[in-house]
Design an enzyme around this catalytic site. Sequence first.
Site, PDB file in Angstrom:
ATOM      1  N   ARG A  99       9.289   3.831   2.569  1.00 28.02           N
ATOM      2  CA  ARG A  99       8.997   4.310   1.212  1.00 28.02           C
ATOM      3  C   ARG A  99       9.517   5.740   1.106  1.00 28.02           C
ATOM      4  O   ARG A  99       8.916   6.683   1.608  1.00 28.02           O
ATOM      5  CB  ARG A  99       7.489   4.258   0.939  1.00 28.02           C
ATOM      6  CG  ARG A  99       7.112   4.695  -0.469  1.00 28.02           C
ATOM      7  CD  ARG A  99       5.596   4.799  -0.616  1.00 28.02           C
ATOM      8  NE  ARG A  99       4.943   3.506  -0.602  1.00 28.02           N
ATOM      9  CZ  ARG A  99       3.617   3.345  -0.574  1.00 28.02           C
ATOM     10  NH1 ARG A  99       2.826   4.398  -0.532  1.00 28.02           N
ATOM     11  NH2 ARG A  99       3.094   2.137  -0.567  1.00 28.02           N
ATOM     12  N   SER A 124       3.267  -5.461  -5.600  1.00 25.53           N
ATOM     13  CA  SER A 124       1.943  -4.854  -5.653  1.00 25.53           C
ATOM     14  C   SER A 124       1.123  -5.427  -6.802  1.00 25.53           C
ATOM     15  O   SER A 124       1.665  -5.675  -7.887  1.00 25.53           O
ATOM     16  CB  SER A 124       2.056  -3.340  -5.863  1.00 25.53           C
ATOM     17  OG  SER A 124       2.655  -2.706  -4.771  1.00 25.53           O
ATOM     18  N   LYS A 142      -2.774   9.065  -2.786  1.00 28.63           N
ATOM     19  CA  LYS A 142      -2.306   9.313  -4.145  1.00 28.63           C
ATOM     20  C   LYS A 142      -3.389   8.892  -5.122  1.00 28.63           C
ATOM     21  O   LYS A 142      -4.237   8.053  -4.805  1.00 28.63           O
ATOM     22  CB  LYS A 142      -1.001   8.561  -4.428  1.00 28.63           C
ATOM     23  CG  LYS A 142      -1.075   7.047  -4.282  1.00 28.63           C
ATOM     24  CD  LYS A 142       0.280   6.427  -4.556  1.00 28.63           C
ATOM     25  CE  LYS A 142       0.242   4.905  -4.387  1.00 28.63           C
ATOM     26  NZ  LYS A 142       1.552   4.285  -4.656  1.00 28.63           N
TER      27      LYS A 142
END
Length: 206
Positions: A33, A102, A131
């Site tokens: 990522r 997701s 996050k």
Amino acid sequence: MSAPLPSRIYPVVDSAQWVARLGQAGARLIQLRLKDRTADALRHEIREGIRHARAHGVTLVLNDYWQAAIEEGMDYIHLGQEDLDTADLSAIRAAGIRLGVSTHDEHELERALSVAPDYVALGPVWPTTLKKMPWAPQGTARLTVWKQRIGAIPLVAIGGVTLARAPLCLAAGADCVSAVSDFIRMPDPEAQVRAWLAATVGSATV
């Protein structure tokens, strides 16, 4: 029919060097990522990640950058819900790349299933500090519901998952457990991979 994932543990990393380190420690499914990089730096990291993955027998997943995934011959691409708006799913499939998506609620699950994913991720299972999330923690009970809904499609649990919590996710129905901080932010990431592998042996429901 969806193929099983190659591992029950799924570290998410932010640079190619982690693919080498965690792959050498025994991780066999890793997501790369990458954020805030120039186009040249991004492509360099992807190529280095692929090189390390091949050296260590790792199935590598690239987050977001589906065009680069096609051009570089990635194993998997992972897309968020917003990425489904713009990604060329036909091109991804034509390139033989597997797809993970997701999900955070029922609507997103329905949308994910509509594109025939190779795995579905549900999160956050627990609160995460990595996050800010607009969604409340899902809890392990939601994993059980999701698995009943998706059947043979592999289910990945992510968000606040730790070494101690990983077996709980598998017992609830997840096929695979994923984390960022609990791998790359640990004092000894390689030992952490080995601990996760030991903790998840024989724990999957599928």
